[in-house]
Design a protein around this motif. Structure first.
Motif, PDB file in Angstrom:
ATOM      1  N   MET A   1       0.860  -1.192   0.000  1.00  0.00           N
ATOM      2  CA  MET A   1       0.000   0.000   0.000  1.00  0.00           C
ATOM      3  C   MET A   1       0.897   1.243   0.000  1.00  0.00           C
ATOM      4  O   MET A   1       1.912   1.283   0.713  1.00  0.00           O
ATOM      5  N   ILE A   2       0.529   2.238  -0.798  1.00  0.00           N
ATOM      6  CA  ILE A   2       1.254   3.519  -0.773  1.00  0.00           C
ATOM      7  C   ILE A   2       0.436   4.485   0.064  1.00  0.00           C
ATOM      8  O   ILE A   2      -0.746   4.696  -0.206  1.00  0.00           O
ATOM      9  N   PHE A   3       1.063   5.081   1.089  1.00  0.00           N
ATOM     10  CA  PHE A   3       0.383   6.066   1.910  1.00  0.00           C
ATOM     11  C   PHE A   3       0.936   7.451   1.596  1.00  0.00           C
ATOM     12  O   PHE A   3       2.132   7.691   1.712  1.00  0.00           O
ATOM     13  N   VAL A   4       0.052   8.352   1.165  1.00  0.00           N
ATOM     14  CA  VAL A   4       0.461   9.712   0.827  1.00  0.00           C
ATOM     15  C   VAL A   4       0.006  10.652   1.949  1.00  0.00           C
ATOM     16  O   VAL A   4      -1.159  10.634   2.329  1.00  0.00           O
ATOM     17  N   THR A   5       0.913  11.445   2.487  1.00  0.00           N
ATOM     18  CA  THR A   5       0.538  12.347   3.579  1.00  0.00           C
ATOM     19  C   THR A   5       1.076  13.758   3.373  1.00  0.00           C
ATOM     20  O   THR A   5       2.215  13.934   2.942  1.00  0.00           O
ATOM     21  N   VAL A   6       0.243  14.763   3.686  1.00  0.00           N
ATOM     22  CA  VAL A   6       0.710  16.148   3.610  1.00  0.00           C
ATOM     23  C   VAL A   6       0.608  16.827   4.976  1.00  0.00           C
ATOM     24  O   VAL A   6       0.702  18.045   5.077  1.00  0.00           O
ATOM     25  N   GLY A   7       0.402  16.016   6.022  1.00  0.00           N
ATOM     26  CA  GLY A   7       0.318  16.585   7.371  1.00  0.00           C
ATOM     27  C   GLY A   7      -0.862  17.550   7.466  1.00  0.00           C
ATOM     28  O   GLY A   7      -1.939  17.295   6.935  1.00  0.00           O
ATOM     29  N   THR A   8      -0.642  18.690   8.145  1.00  0.00           N
ATOM     30  CA  THR A   8      -1.741  19.643   8.300  1.00  0.00           C
ATOM     31  C   THR A   8      -1.699  20.714   7.218  1.00  0.00           C
ATOM     32  O   THR A   8      -2.404  21.711   7.288  1.00  0.00           O
TER      33      THR A   8
END
Lengths: 166, 160
Positions: A1-8
């Motif tokens: 699984m690829i998890f993409v995150t940009v935080g807040t």
């Protein structure tokens, strides 16, 4: 699984890039089947493809991203220090994407420093993501060293005259 | 996150820690409560100071609010009588640092000022770092590149 995150933060250019057919097709070719996108304060929403290329889930914010981080085989993160360190502490394969539209780009300095030391792969801006994805999937990542607070405790002891730990 | 990590193993019986937060900061206390409920048990250790300036505030009213923030900090520092002031970076720390420096002068007390630069600073110091550098007793950075440029800077390895 690829998890993409940009935080807040809001980083629509990155979200649009991972929403693109080219990114998802490349991810599929590299063996990924699921994509989880945390889009933070951004306004772009992932589109519903028929037929889907990857299984896509998305959400804006959660108090803790530990579950997503721990089950991802690749984390694609904005270049915020908190997100980067969280992914590295969980020993995740990491690809850091810098947001060039931010002023005073210390994010670029941090991403480059982490990349130079082999802790992660890096894209200097979202359009470079596909090229960086191929590198990230294959590269030999250096493990992020464990934190060692002893030199800090020594400084505290010298400053205060009392050791901070028993 | 960075500041709390530094307190990870500090024994609360040996070191009394008081926390100073800006009035408009709603997330820091929650973060402490979520990650270090032991530290958050005693809410009297958490002190709020007024913000010096809001984004877009006019210069003339900023002067007044900065002065108010500084006086509030002076009162707080006097009451807490600290041995060490540990600060991280955002502008919130300026009135506290200024208050501690003045406190040292008028109360004839030595307060050790430890500045911890942000982990994002690899090649250059932040604005706060540059301003506080001359006054800091210890100046911590997270990348050895900075030690080469700034003689006072110390790199203590990976701390979080």
């Amino acid at each position: 699984m690829i998890f993409v995150t940009v935080g807040t933060t809001s980083f629509d250019d990155l979200i649009k890039e991972v929403d693109s057919e080219s990114f998802q097709k490349q991810a599929k070719e590299l063996g990924y089947t699921r994509l989880v996108v945390q889009y933070g304060r951004g306004s772009h929403r992932m589109c519903d493809r028929e037929p889907p290329i990857l299984e896509v889930e998305s959400f804006d914010l959660k108090p803790s991203l530990e579950d997503e981080m721990s089950s991802a085989s690749l984390v694609v993160s904005h270049a915020g220090a908190g997100s980067i360190i969280e992914a590295l502490r969980q020993n995740r394969r990491l690809l850091v994407v810098v947001n060039p539209s931010l002023m005073d780009n210390h994010q670029l300095e941090l991403a480059e420093a982490m990349y130079r030391r082999g802790f992660c792969a890096m894209a200097a801006e979202p359009h470079q993501l596909p090229a960086a994805l191929a590198e990230a999937a294959k590269m030999q990542m250096q493990p992020y060293p464990p934190a060692d607070l002893r030199p800090w405790h020594k400084l505290l002891e010298e400053t205060c005259g009392v050791a901070p730990t028993g | 996150m960075e500041m709390l990590s530094l307190l990870k193993e500090v024994d609360q019986e040996r070191y009394r820690c008081d926390f100073i937060m800006a009035q408009t900061d709603s997330s820091s206390l929650k973060k402490v409560q979520a990650t270090r409920p032991d530290l958050a048990k005693d809410l009297t250790r958490f002190h709020v100071i007024p913000r010096s300036r809001e984004v877009g505030q006019s210069w003339s009213s900023s002067l007044l609010t900065t002065a108010q923030a500084f006086l509030a900090c002076l009162g707080l520092v006097w009451e807490l009588n600290p041995q060490v002031l540990l600060v991280n970076g955002p502008g919130t720390c300026f009135p506290v640092v200024a208050a501690v420096l003045l406190f040292e002068l008028i109360a004839f007390r030595r307060v050790s000022l430890i500045f911890v630069e942000s982990v994002c600073r690899v090649k250059s110091l932040s604005m706060s770092g540059k301003l506080i550098y001359p006054f800091a007793d210890a100046f911590l950075v997270h990348w050895p590149e900075l030690v080469e440029r700034y003689a006072k800077a110390q790199y203590l390895g990976i701390l979080f």
